[in-house]
Write a protein that holds these residues in place. Structure first.
Motif, PDB file in Angstrom:
ATOM      1  N   LYS A   1       0.832  -1.209   0.000  1.00  0.00           N
ATOM      2  CA  LYS A   1       0.000   0.000   0.000  1.00  0.00           C
ATOM      3  C   LYS A   1       0.869   1.264   0.000  1.00  0.00           C
ATOM      4  O   LYS A   1       0.730   2.132   0.854  1.00  0.00           O
ATOM      5  CB  LYS A   1      -0.954  -0.014   1.183  1.00  0.00           C
TER       6      LYS A   1
ATOM      7  N   TYR B   1       0.541   6.437  -4.034  1.00  0.00           N
ATOM      8  CA  TYR B   1       0.038   7.712  -3.566  1.00  0.00           C
ATOM      9  C   TYR B   1      -1.401   7.907  -4.044  1.00  0.00           C
ATOM     10  O   TYR B   1      -1.721   7.701  -5.203  1.00  0.00           O
ATOM     11  CB  TYR B   1       0.929   8.852  -4.077  1.00  0.00           C
TER      12      TYR B   1
ATOM     13  N   TYR C   1      -2.979   7.674   5.695  1.00  0.00           N
ATOM     14  CA  TYR C   1      -2.636   6.303   5.337  1.00  0.00           C
ATOM     15  C   TYR C   1      -2.617   5.402   6.571  1.00  0.00           C
ATOM     16  O   TYR C   1      -2.200   4.266   6.513  1.00  0.00           O
ATOM     17  CB  TYR C   1      -1.268   6.259   4.639  1.00  0.00           C
TER      18      TYR C   1
END
Length: 134
Positions: A109, A112, A119
């Protein structure tokens, strides 16, 4: 030679260990035909006996063969390592990256995303006390 390589010292093994290993290898090669029901390889059995006798009686005779075998191993390592390491990289990491690109996966992950505020990943499981870890 970089700094790390200059600090690593590779020591030559003992002559007795060299003799024992080579006698074992020669015995193994000599008796190997028995597994396929062939005749024994008497030449290698003789070499095995010769090496074991030299190892037990006069291990100093094995100094030069031990040194040559040691230098051959260093040379082989210097030749093979630069070939094998890139090959391992190419055969493992490159196909994995291609797979992730084709399937559009992002297991870490790290892509962007402008629409995401954070995040931070919410924890699904509640933390337990650390006093009884075992």
């Amino acid at each position: 030679m970089n700094e790390l390589e200059s600090k690593v010292e590779i020591k030559l093994g003992s002559n007795r260990n060299f003799g024992v290993v080579f006698s074992f290898v020669f015995f193994l090669i000599g008796f190997w035909p028995l597994f396929s029901k062939d005749d024994l390889n008497l030449f290698f059995i003789f070499l095995g006996f010769l090496f074991i006798v030299i190892t037990l009686c006069l291990p100093s005779l094995l100094k030069i063969p031990n040194f040559l075998w040691f230098k051959f191993g260093i040379l082989l390592g210097n030749i093979i390592s630069p070939i094998i390491m890139p090959l391992i990289y190419i055969l493992t990491f490159v196909p994995t990256k291609i797979y992730f690109i084709i399937t559009n996966k992002d297991p870490m992950k790290i892509k962007y995303d402008k629409e995401v505020d954070t995040y931070w990943v919410d924890r699904k499981k509640k933390l337990e006390p650390m006093d009884k870890q075992y």
